[in-house]
Each structure stands twice: as C-alpha cells, then as structure tokens.
Design an enzyme around this catalytic site. Structure first.
Site, short mmCIF file in Angstrom:
data_model
loop_
_atom_site.label_atom_id
_atom_site.label_comp_id
_atom_site.label_asym_id
_atom_site.label_seq_id
_atom_site.Cartn_x
_atom_site.Cartn_y
_atom_site.Cartn_z
N ASN A 171 0.87 -1.18 0.00
CA ASN A 171 0.00 0.00 0.00
C ASN A 171 0.90 1.23 0.00
O ASN A 171 1.49 1.56 1.02
CB ASN A 171 -0.89 -0.02 1.26
N LYS A 180 -0.01 4.20 -0.29
CA LYS A 180 -0.73 5.35 0.30
C LYS A 180 -0.58 6.58 -0.60
O LYS A 180 -0.51 6.44 -1.82
CB LYS A 180 -0.23 5.61 1.72
N HIS A 239 -9.79 0.48 4.69
CA HIS A 239 -8.52 0.75 5.40
C HIS A 239 -8.80 1.69 6.57
O HIS A 239 -9.62 2.60 6.46
CB HIS A 239 -7.51 1.37 4.43
N GLU A 285 -7.27 4.13 7.72
CA GLU A 285 -7.07 5.56 7.45
C GLU A 285 -8.30 6.15 6.78
O GLU A 285 -8.62 7.32 6.97
CB GLU A 285 -5.80 5.76 6.60
N GLU A 291 -5.57 -5.48 10.40
CA GLU A 291 -4.61 -4.40 10.62
C GLU A 291 -4.96 -3.67 11.91
O GLU A 291 -5.80 -2.75 11.89
CB GLU A 291 -4.65 -3.41 9.46
N GLY A 294 1.83 2.14 10.79
CA GLY A 294 2.73 3.28 10.67
C GLY A 294 3.35 3.71 11.98
O GLY A 294 3.94 4.79 12.06
N SER A 339 3.03 -2.23 10.47
CA SER A 339 4.49 -2.14 10.68
C SER A 339 5.20 -3.47 10.38
O SER A 339 6.12 -3.85 11.08
CB SER A 339 4.78 -1.67 12.11
C1 PEP Z 1 -0.99 -0.11 5.79
O1 PEP Z 1 -0.94 1.00 5.26
O2 PEP Z 1 -1.91 -0.88 5.49
C2 PEP Z 1 0.05 -0.48 6.74
C3 PEP Z 1 -0.04 -1.65 7.34
O3 PEP Z 1 1.04 0.44 6.96
P1 PEP Z 1 2.44 0.18 7.75
O4 PEP Z 1 3.04 -1.08 7.17
O5 PEP Z 1 3.26 1.40 7.44
O6 PEP Z 1 2.11 0.03 9.18
#
Ligand code: PEP
Length: 257
Positions: free
Chosen positions: A11, A13, A102, A104, A174, A180, A219
């Site tokens: 992703n 983003k 997601h 976000e 997630e 992040g 992460s």
């Molecule tokens: C994500 O954007 O779905 C994600 C898991 O980000 P990160 O790996 O940066 O935590």
C-alpha cells in the site's frame, strides 16, 4: 502458513509521483527477481499506487505477473459523483484487486462498515478481488474488545453476500495501533485475531473459511515478517511504509516463500 497461496500487498498510500512510482515498480521487479523467479512464481504480489499512477505502473509491470490494486473505490459505477473513482474505472486502469475499509479511510474520511459493504458489492460486480481491512484501536484492545470489534467489522462488510460470490475474498487484519507506528502485534496475538476471523468465515461457509487469505498489516518489516508469516492463519501481509523501498518489500515477499 498453509496451502493457501501467500499474498503480499504493497500500500503506497499518498506517495510517489508518476515517475517515482514507475521507478519503484521497476526497482521492485528487479529486487524480486535478482535471485531467481521463486518470489514471483510462488507468492501473489499486489501493488496499490495512487490512482493517478495506476495506468503507468500497470504498463511498467504488465509482463511481470505483479498485480495492481486500487487503494479505495466508490460504490457506484458512474454518474454525478465528483472526485470519485469506480470499480469499472479501476479495472480499466489495470487493477485486479482493491483495498477497502482501510483504517485511514475509516478514521479520516468517515468510512463505515455499511459503506465498506457497498464498496465490496461494487468490486464483486466488476470481478475485482476485494482486500477488506479490519482492525481495532488501542482503546478497544485495552478494553478487551478486539475480537468482537474485528469480527463485527468483517460481518457487516460481508453482510448477506452469498459465500459462493466471495471465493476470491482477501481479508486484512490491521490493528490500528500498529499501522505506521513501528509497533507490531506479537505473532501470537496476530494469530489469535486471524483465527477468530477465520472462525467467523467458517461459520458462514466451511470452504470460505478454508480458502480465504487473511493478511496481517501493521508495521511489517523484513525483520518481523518471517515470524508473523509462520503462523498458520496468517497467509500474507499488507505492507505500508516498508513497501516504499524495493529492497525491504522484496525481503518481506521472500519471507512468505
Ligand atoms: C498499511 O498501510 O496498510 C500499513 C499496514 O502500513 P504500515 O506497514 O506502514 O504500518
């Protein structure tokens, strides 16, 4: 991991201009193939760039077997919906997958479970593989509500859709507090969450439970990927930050082999 085929998704983003996105896609293909074809042969690899880069990244990756995903989709196919992007347009740009729900988008754009359900229906109408994200906040985890929250999100996202129509479904667990932040769920905690999600899918339909790939996201890095991916119900990863560097994303893909 089991005999479900591993899937590792990137992703990107809101990052990368057109030129940067194409360069990263090319670097990624080079990094994935520097020690042979195994990664491309044995792992489904999916990249989700920004909408504006989809067609160009698709052209750059067309011969590679690396698939493309949207990061979001609108529930209607066309019409007076300024600023939205629909499932047929994603397919037209070369996508075969799309991320929905997601955290976000839930957090910053008010996306709800019902909205995720309508997006899922739109993707299924156009044969795009949905990657449905679920995850609890830190507050919900500390209150002991994590399982109830994520199973509820999944249940409402799927709604009354027939299991036979969900045969390609991908779910991404997630935990919001791990995205992040550099904090990762322990492999055991992630496995427990994945097992709960799979039990819900099994309750709907045994084959749906057995076949659905459930990715972990939050992460994921080259140094924690192998431990997470070794868990029996973790079938791959959804990677944000570490997918913006070809070498680290390729190392995570290799951990899925
Ligand atoms: C994500 O954007 O779905 C994600 C898991 O980000 P990160 O790996 O940066 O935590």
């Amino acid at each position: 991991m089991t005999d479900r085929r591993p899937l590792v998704a990137a992703n990107w983003k809101l990052h990368k201009t057109l030129g940067e996105a194409v360069a990263l896609a090319e670097d990624l293909y080079a990094a994935l193939t520097e020690d042979g074809e195994a990664a491309l042969r044995d792992v489904d690899i999916v990249i989700a760039p920004v909408f504006t880069a989809l067609a160009r990244v698709h052209a750059a990756l067309s011969e590679t077997g690396i698939a493309l995903a949207g990061q979001n989709v609108f529930e209607q196919d066309s019409g007076a919906f300024t600023g939205e992007v629909s499932a047929p347009l994603l397919a037209d740009a070369g996508c075969t997958y799309c991320i929905i729900g997601h955290s976000e988008r839930r957090q910053h754009f008010g996306e709800t479970d019902d909205g995720v359900h309508r997006k899922l229906e739109a993707l299924l109408r156009h044969r795009l593989v949905p990657i449905v994200c679920v995850g609890e906040t830190l507050e919900q985890r500390e209150a002991g509500d994590a399982t109830e929250v994520i199973v509820g999100q999944l249940d409402r996202a799927l709604g009354g859709i027939a299991p036979a129509d969900l045969h390609d479904l991908v779910v991404a667990y997630e935990p919001v507090w791990a995205i992040g932040t550099g904090r990762t769920a322990t492999a055991a905690d992630a496995q427990a969450a994945h097992a709960a999600l799979r039990a819900h899918l099994e309750g709907r339909d045994a084959k749906l439970g057995a076949d659905t790939r459930i990715l972990y996201g939050g992460s994921v890095k080259p140094d924690n990927a192998a431990e997470l991916l070794a868990e029996r119900d973790i079938d791959g990863a959804l990677v944000g930050g570490a997918s913006l560097q070809a070498g680290s994303f390729a190392d995570i893909v290799r951990a899925a082999l």
